[in-house]
Motif scaffolding. Structure first.
Motif, PDB file in Angstrom:
ATOM      1  N   ILE A  65       3.360   9.051   4.601  1.00  0.00           N
ATOM      2  CA  ILE A  65       2.854   8.782   3.250  1.00  0.00           C
ATOM      3  C   ILE A  65       1.361   8.531   3.321  1.00  0.00           C
ATOM      4  O   ILE A  65       0.912   7.636   4.032  1.00  0.00           O
ATOM      5  N   HIS A  66       0.590   9.327   2.581  1.00  0.00           N
ATOM      6  CA  HIS A  66      -0.856   9.139   2.519  1.00  0.00           C
ATOM      7  C   HIS A  66      -1.164   8.093   1.460  1.00  0.00           C
ATOM      8  O   HIS A  66      -0.693   8.184   0.331  1.00  0.00           O
ATOM      9  N   THR A  67      -1.959   7.103   1.817  1.00  0.00           N
ATOM     10  CA  THR A  67      -2.238   6.004   0.909  1.00  0.00           C
ATOM     11  C   THR A  67      -3.658   6.044   0.364  1.00  0.00           C
ATOM     12  O   THR A  67      -4.039   5.150  -0.383  1.00  0.00           O
TER      13      THR A  67
ATOM     14  N   GLU B 135       0.829  -1.202   0.000  1.00  0.00           N
ATOM     15  CA  GLU B 135       0.000   0.000   0.000  1.00  0.00           C
ATOM     16  C   GLU B 135       0.870   1.262   0.000  1.00  0.00           C
ATOM     17  O   GLU B 135       0.622   2.206  -0.745  1.00  0.00           O
ATOM     18  N   VAL B 136       1.913   1.270   0.818  1.00  0.00           N
ATOM     19  CA  VAL B 136       2.789   2.434   0.923  1.00  0.00           C
ATOM     20  C   VAL B 136       3.592   2.644  -0.357  1.00  0.00           C
ATOM     21  O   VAL B 136       3.634   3.743  -0.909  1.00  0.00           O
TER      22      VAL B 136
ATOM     23  N   VAL C 130       4.470   9.048  -3.929  1.00  0.00           N
ATOM     24  CA  VAL C 130       5.322   9.448  -2.811  1.00  0.00           C
ATOM     25  C   VAL C 130       5.728  10.914  -2.886  1.00  0.00           C
ATOM     26  O   VAL C 130       6.202  11.475  -1.912  1.00  0.00           O
TER      27      VAL C 130
ATOM     28  N   SER D  93       1.929   4.100  -3.631  1.00  0.00           N
ATOM     29  CA  SER D  93       1.363   5.443  -3.525  1.00  0.00           C
ATOM     30  C   SER D  93       2.220   6.462  -4.271  1.00  0.00           C
ATOM     31  O   SER D  93       3.388   6.216  -4.564  1.00  0.00           O
TER      32      SER D  93
END
Length: 90
Positions: free
Chosen positions: A87-89, A20-21, A26, A24
């Motif tokens: 980090i927004h996923t 998931e990270v 980044v 994304s």
């Protein structure tokens, strides 16, 4: 302090969150410099692409935040100059 062994599993258990990270965008992540503790987005870092890899530097103090190198089908990622990444996923 050691965590209770009854709750410990191997690193494969983190596969879902890591996928998931790393899937994304980044560039919107917030990174905190390990040297001066300033926070900035990855998009606002000073980035150098001329060498064998990419170097991301803190816009405040010029310290190296990250080194990213791709050799054939392997990516080497060194984040040791960063205190943290947010980090927004979603």
């Amino acid at each position: 302090m050691h965590e209770d062994n009854d709750h410990r599993v191997d690193g494969n258990a983190a596969a879902g969150i890591l996928r998931e990270v790393f899937a994304s965008d980044v560039t919107t992540a917030r990174v905190v410099c390990g040297h001066c503790t300033a926070g900035t987005s990855v998009a606002e870092t000073k980035t150098y692409l001329a060498g064998p890899g990419s170097i991301l530097r803190c816009p405040g103090c010029d310290a190296i935040l990250a080194r990213i190198t791709k050799i054939r089908d392997t990516v080497w990622l060194d984040l040791s100059g960063s205190a943290s990444w947010q980090i927004h996923t979603g």
